[in-house]
Design an enzyme around this catalytic site. Structure first.
Site, PDB file in Angstrom:
ATOM      1  N   GLU B  60       0.807  -1.221   0.000  1.00 52.36           N
ATOM      2  CA  GLU B  60       0.000   0.000   0.000  1.00 52.36           C
ATOM      3  C   GLU B  60       0.841   1.272   0.000  1.00 52.36           C
ATOM      4  O   GLU B  60       0.469   2.271  -0.631  1.00 52.36           O
ATOM      5  CB  GLU B  60      -0.967   0.018   1.189  1.00 52.36           C
ATOM      6  CG  GLU B  60      -2.173  -0.895   1.026  1.00 52.36           C
ATOM      7  CD  GLU B  60      -1.849  -2.359   1.257  1.00 52.36           C
ATOM      8  OE1 GLU B  60      -0.764  -2.660   1.780  1.00 52.36           O
ATOM      9  OE2 GLU B  60      -2.689  -3.214   0.912  1.00 52.36           O
ATOM     10  N   HIS B 127     -11.747  -5.536   8.400  1.00 49.95           N
ATOM     11  CA  HIS B 127     -12.383  -5.390   7.089  1.00 49.95           C
ATOM     12  C   HIS B 127     -13.663  -4.577   7.233  1.00 49.95           C
ATOM     13  O   HIS B 127     -14.619  -4.771   6.482  1.00 49.95           O
ATOM     14  CB  HIS B 127     -12.697  -6.759   6.479  1.00 49.95           C
ATOM     15  CG  HIS B 127     -11.492  -7.510   6.012  1.00 49.95           C
ATOM     16  ND1 HIS B 127     -10.644  -8.142   6.876  1.00 49.95           N
ATOM     17  CD2 HIS B 127     -10.976  -7.715   4.770  1.00 49.95           C
ATOM     18  CE1 HIS B 127      -9.665  -8.729   6.185  1.00 49.95           C
ATOM     19  NE2 HIS B 127      -9.848  -8.484   4.913  1.00 49.95           N
TER      20      HIS B 127
HETATM   21  C1  LIG Z   1      -1.496  -5.098   4.045  1.00 42.05           C
HETATM   22  C2  LIG Z   1      -2.567  -5.875   3.351  1.00 42.05           C
HETATM   23  N1  LIG Z   1      -2.951  -5.492   2.108  1.00 42.05           N
HETATM   24  C3  LIG Z   1      -3.931  -6.155   1.466  1.00 42.05           C
HETATM   25  C4  LIG Z   1      -4.555  -7.226   2.027  1.00 42.05           C
HETATM   26  C5  LIG Z   1      -5.693  -7.951   1.286  1.00 42.05           C
HETATM   27  N2  LIG Z   1      -5.312  -9.330   1.010  1.00 42.05           N
HETATM   28  C6  LIG Z   1      -5.686 -10.349   1.803  1.00 42.05           C
HETATM   29  S1  LIG Z   1      -5.012 -11.810   1.347  1.00 42.05           S
HETATM   30  C7  LIG Z   1      -4.244 -11.097   0.020  1.00 42.05           C
HETATM   31  C8  LIG Z   1      -3.355 -11.927  -0.840  1.00 42.05           C
HETATM   32  C9  LIG Z   1      -2.307 -12.599  -0.010  1.00 42.05           C
HETATM   33  O1  LIG Z   1      -1.421 -13.327  -0.795  1.00 42.05           O
HETATM   34  P1  LIG Z   1      -0.249 -14.174  -0.164  1.00 42.05           P
HETATM   35  O2  LIG Z   1       0.536 -13.316   0.773  1.00 42.05           O
HETATM   36  O3  LIG Z   1       0.497 -14.772  -1.277  1.00 42.05           O
HETATM   37  O4  LIG Z   1      -0.970 -15.269   0.727  1.00 42.05           O
HETATM   38  P2  LIG Z   1      -1.905 -16.475   0.214  1.00 42.05           P
HETATM   39  O5  LIG Z   1      -3.307 -15.993   0.245  1.00 42.05           O
HETATM   40  O6  LIG Z   1      -1.467 -16.863  -1.147  1.00 42.05           O
HETATM   41  O7  LIG Z   1      -1.681 -17.571   1.209  1.00 42.05           O
HETATM   42  C10 LIG Z   1      -4.520  -9.734  -0.037  1.00 42.05           C
HETATM   43  C11 LIG Z   1      -4.019  -8.810  -1.074  1.00 42.05           C
HETATM   44  C12 LIG Z   1      -4.131  -7.579   3.326  1.00 42.05           C
HETATM   45  N3  LIG Z   1      -4.704  -8.579   3.986  1.00 42.05           N
HETATM   46  N4  LIG Z   1      -3.145  -6.897   3.956  1.00 42.05           N
END
Ligand SMILES: Cc1ncc(C[n+]2csc(CCOP(=O)(O)OP(=O)(O)O)c2C)c(N)n1
Ligand SMILES: Cc1ncc(C[n+]2csc(CCOP(=O)(O)OP(=O)(O)O)c2C)c(N)n1
Ligand SMILES: [Mg+2]
Ligand SMILES: [Mg+2]
Lengths: 368, 325, 368, 325
Positions: B60, B127
């Site tokens: 972000e 959220h």
């Molecule tokens: C700081 C932040 N930005 C955005 C999000 C929204 N978000 C939740 S899960 C996700 C993707 C996460 O991907 P990854 O770290 O690869 O974990 P995975 O779901 O693949 O296990 C996003 C963008 C968040 N939780 N935290």
């Protein structure tokens, strides 16, 4: 855990694990999968409040890595949303998980937090918050305390491929590296962050390459091989315990379900999911390894499957019977002192304005 | 003409502004191929290409910082926070870098940071947030938080055209729950002007975002059941705030209830209350009262969330108390 | 810039620079040093408001790297507090610098910001804010716009060894790397972040090693060698301009003065500063190189020194004669619209409550 | 007994608490060998060693996050932000992780985040901030901002002993400008209690931090020149806020001026104003008025800074207006 009672011999198996331990790994992987499958049912029945996050196809990396910690020594991990298996290894129970997802009043967070966002420092896990990356500095601090107090304890923190892009990840791992905290950082590379493929997340060839920039060892292992995962983590845990500081481990795996249950994965190239399911399912692979490589009878595994089914069934009954939270409990425990916030002046015992089981249609994503 | 949802109105604004001005570009997590977690940017990348609708890393601060840099160069970036809760990760960048750019460095920084905000959707503590109050003491930012589809569209268009940074809060509870016929043509709603959502004589409710609807519900109920005539002022913009509209309604009804979804303590209601003191103290026949969330993190379970957040019944009760004062 | 008028021949010098260019490098380094020396005088006379930050011993890395950009193409850099030299190369003038430090009304920021925190996108520099690391994402965005618009422009951003620990640095460089922005990131490793030595900042052996984790080339050069600095930056600039994306350059140098003028450097090991001053002063080194290696007469350099002195003297006179800011100007330009914030109700043309030239004793650090 | 400066009082509190409780540790940039940018932690590392006084990398989010982790394990970390302006870099960590830890996860998080705050020192826009208002709508945090040396010491000791996270703002203008004889022994000032800095009858000034001194100066001048008797209430704690003390002074003088150094818009005065409405509306004989900074980023030049920040003359003028109302 029930499996240990099945102990029959302590003959050491090739990877440095006993037969019982090999079966225990299987048990946790199966428990993870069965519990999530149950959650899918409950979700379809709208008994799950909010979103459902699966670790289908990633059970091995969660279970194998957590298994490398020693609960008896007070090791602590901080799981991600797809590390249900790690929490089970640390002693989280199916009924706790179900109650959390169903937002029950006797859930571990008394209905305050979602899904597997809960912890227990005694059993050795600390719940994540949604803001990705934040648990890395927190676990740096947890393990800093181990070091400062001369304790023989180790910490483990998971980050997704996506979360490696956060500032918090960077600040936390660097801090821990400089302080030589007894911390293992696992990058769970499952190919996607929500819809974003790894190629749009980072230009680096492999997440393990990030280690060099922090002056720590970086290793990579097949996260769908539970024993390999265990071994690579065990080495890092041993290093940490020996006072040699942080290790970064990249575990490669694949997220076979969408980001959450609502996600239709339209962004995934055709055939990719099927291929992983067919060729690289961690439970299938491990079953083959146990039955073929280790000579364990299929029937023994099926027996374990049955036991898991029973546990999940019982947990479901218990969780369904659990009470809803008591509204005024919402006012308790923001601070140690005052222990309770007063209800606002215009309020007296209002009823829930929305039916408990209505899933709001705008939650998570479109419902179209 | 067909009715348009709040969400679709936002999407339309993005489409129209990207059509109109080639310098408009969108940045965010999963906004491209996937069309965003709530599908607000659905179809945008297909229409405008990967270089104007950019799927970013999960960062972000980088999204906001990069937007600022591009804005300095004359582009007009629109950043999506996947949930507005994650704007906290860009707090430094917004309050220190972006907000001061024009003042300290004469650097234009026309950009928008938008995202799904607010509760009532069982989103749990991370959220469901309403972070607007945290930015209120940051000169250099503008803050809008529309309650209707028409305002969502018109204010977003204004925000994109504004020469400064606008934080554009979208209420996710409203995304698909409300719809209306939108004004035709290039519908732009000026930033800084409130909207009289309902006229009344006995009492004014000053509010914004999702609680506008709860206030309107309460007003109807009060009219029906108590013969009370309640005026509802939808602020729409929080920074700048429409002092004239506030003064006018207070001078008219002499009783004010401020309602918002954020916690009572530290929420925007404090600022509104202080302004009313400045603007129309002599016109007050009763203390200004606030209805907001209880001062706790927002819990997840429906029973808890409903208890913590302000409900229509609360507004009714508080309004009756005020009317009887 | 005056030196270019001294152009006599265009014979290409060994490092790919003309004789005039070599002299120009000298000129900017000398200008940096002389201007800072003048600032020290003004600071002692309490004519500088706030702290004074020196780049003594680091002039070569600032000048050499900035010199690799092409102002005619619209390249842009974002300097740190110790990159006065880079700003001079991009066209900032001594009188601007002096007015900034003296918080004059006709300073580039009209007295709003400190020291060299100012910019000019036309001349090609963007002023930093105090929050370290933040300029990396900003310059990622600046250069993203170059890429999106198909412009032939390059950006350069400096970060200190300390600032590499910030989340903003990490997020920004990763973003730029993924987007293949035409950006050069220079880590100016001067051994310290305030009092913190590099060993407490990071466990990595060299900052260039961080590049691998971002999937970009990382190189290291002697930042006290102005020509080497120029060359290594020029290569990275060429790469960026050719569409090959980000390069991370570590320039090693040494901060011979304290963090700011008040800092007594008690934390520096004895002898360290002297050694650098004696053996590795970039101006001394370059003077030797020009006179010995390139056969340029000392008198020619002395002539340049004299010109610099004259310029600094004139700038000082101009800056001292500059007016103080007009208080009500403080209300202008927070927004494009409204263009001015109204004065508060209780206020009418108050006088300054504190004498202009009083330096507050608590500024920066202890005054004991 | 000797007089002690505000800065030295803070240093004493750190020393005494580290002596008392081996779980107290300090984290921050340059706090160890160097003793901190303002020398607040001078001598601490020499006394307590490198493992209890830790020089960290330049990483505010990591400092705060690591403190939280250590706090979960039973330690009591005190984090220094080199300037409080940099707390914005840990905004996510504080408001999302730390503030909610007890509520959502029953994790204790006893920690302090402290740092030099405020203006009047020609620090420019990024070394002069008063970020308290940005944290006011975050249940789970406590906020204190002492104005005297005695309170600085006593409140810091209370903050370190508190079971939750306390943001401890120190006003750098006061560091070496004020001194007093400190109470002997283990001097602890409870969080959440205001201090009556001056008694008066005609008008109340409610304030905190550096402007307490300006309010006192104004009060003296008003007494001398206008025969006005001004009461000055120093809030000391902003979260929780001392409603009783606020109600009491308003009921006594019936006229209120709220003064703070932060910008008027969005500053803590809004919250105080709203509370007074709730607590003592009928007792008000005049509108509550606010004196604060102009709504601009804080500029650097003395002439500009002085114009933007509230000065004693402003308080005098506003108070006269109120008294004559
Ligand atoms: C700081 C932040 N930005 C955005 C999000 C929204 N978000 C939740 S899960 C996700 C993707 C996460 O991907 P990854 O770290 O690869 O974990 P995975 O779901 O693949 O296990 C996003 C963008 C968040 N939780 N935290
Ligand atoms: C985010 C942030 N935290 C803390 C500071 C305070 N601070 C100013 S300069 C400095 C040290 C910077 O060191 P480095 O990045 O190595 O740059 P150098 O001064 O050596 O050029 C610190 C800690 C800051 N400016 N920004
Ligand atoms: Mg992933
Ligand atoms: Mg440095």
């Amino acid at each position: 855990m029930a499996v240990t009672s099945a102990r029959t011999s302590d003959r050491t198996m090739p990877p440095g694990l006993t037969r019982d331990q090999l079966l225990e790994l299987y048990y946790y992987m199966r428990l993870t999968r069965s519990l999530e499958e149950r959650l899918v049912n409950l979700y379809r029945q709208t008994k799950v409040v909010g979103g459902l996050f699966r670790s289908l196809g990633q059970e091995a990396d969660a279970v194998g890595s957590a298994y490398a910690l020693e609960r008896s020594k007070g090791d602590i991990l901080s799981p991600l949303i797809r590390n249900l298996g790690s929490m089970l290894v640390q002693g989280a129970t199916p009924v706790e998980i179900l109650r959390q997802y169903m937002a029950k009043g006797d859930s571990p967070t008394r209905g305050r937090e979602l899904n597997i966002h809960f912890g227990d420092t005694v059993r050795g896990f600390i719940g994540q918050i949604s803001h990705l990356g934040d648990m890395v500095p927190v676990m740096a601090g947890v393990t800093l305390s181990f070091k400062l107090r001369g304790q023989d304890r180790v910490g483990l923190v998971y980050v997704g491929d996506g979360a490696t892009s956060t500032g918090a990840f960077h600040e936390g791992i660097n801090f821990a590296a400089v302080q030589r905290c007894p911390l293992v950082v696992i990058v769970e590379n499952n190919g996607y962050a929500y819809s974003t493929p790894t190629s749009k997340q980072t230009a680096c060839a492999s997440f393990k390459d990030k280690a060099l920039g922090y002056g720590i060892p970086g290793v990579r292992a097949d996260g769908n091989d539970v024993v390999a995962t265990y071994q690579v983590t065990k080495e890092a845990v041993d290093r940490a315990r020996a006072g040699e500081g942080v290790t970064l481990i990249e575990l490669t795996t694949y997220r076979r379900k969408g980001h959450a249950e609502h996600d239709n994965q339209s962004y995934v190239p055709p055939g990719e999911i099927d291929r992983w399911a067919r060729e690289n399912d961690p439970l299938d692979r491990y079953t083959r390894e146990l039955t073929t490589g280790q000579g364990i009878a299929s029937s023994e595994l099926e027996e374990l499957d049955g036991r898991v089914r029973g546990e999940v069934d019982r947990a479901t009954d218990e969780a369904e019977a659990s009470p809803a939270p008591e509204p005024r409990d919402a006012l308790r425990g923001v601070y140690a002192d005052p222990a309770e916030v007063p209800a606002l002046w215009y309020r007296e015992g209002i009823r829930s304005a929305v039916e408990t089981h209505e899933r709001p249609s705008s939650w998570g994503t479109h419902d179209g | 003409m067909a009715e348009t949802t709040y969400l679709e109105a936002i999407r339309q604004a993005l489409f129209e502004e990207m059509e109109r001005d080639p310098d408009v570009l969108c940045l965010g997590e999963d906004i491209g191929v996937y069309g965003g977690a709530f599908k607000v940017t659905d179809g945008l990348q297909a229409r405008f290409g990967e270089s104007r609708v950019i799927d970013t890393p999960l960062s972000e601060a980088a999204i906001v910082g990069a937007a600022a840099g591009a804005a300095h160069m004359g582009m007009r970036p629109v950043c999506e926070m996947q949930f507005i809760d994650f704007i906290s990760c860009a707090y430094d960048m917004l309050t220190n870098y972006v907000a001061t750019a024009r003042y300290r460095a004469f650097l234009p920084c026309p950009m928008v940071v938008r995202g799904p905000s607010g509760g009532y959707v069982r989103g749990g503590p991370f959220h469901s947030q309403n972070p607007e109050a945290a930015f209120l003491h940051t000169p250099g930012l503008k803050i809008v938080y529309p309650a209707t589809a028409s305002d969502a569209k018109g204010l977003l268009k204004a925000a994109i055209r504004d020469e400064d940074c606008v934080l554009f809060f979208e209420h996710k509870y409203l995304y698909r729950r409300i719809k209306e016929e939108l004004p035709p043509g290039d519908h732009v709603v000026p930033i800084g002007k409130a909207r009289l959502a309902r006229e009344g004589r006995d009492l004014s409710i000053i509010t914004y975002a999702a609680t506008v609807w709860k206030a309107l519900e309460a007003a109807e109920q009060l009219e029906r059941e108590g013969n009370l005539s309640v005026e509802v002022l939808d602020l729409r913009s929080l920074l700048p705030m429409d002092d004239d509209a506030i003064a006018q309604t207070v001078r008219k009804t002499n009783r004010v209830l401020i309602v918002h979804e954020d916690t009572v303590t530290g929420g925007v209601a404090g600022e509104i209350s202080a302004r009313i003191n400045d603007l129309a103290f002599e016109w007050l026949d009763a203390p200004i009262k606030r209805v907001g969330a209880h001062d706790v993190p927002l819990p997840y379970a429906p029973q808890l969330e409903d208890f913590v957040l302000p409900q229509t019944a609360d507004i009714v009760k508080a309004a009756r108390w005020l009317a009887e004062y």
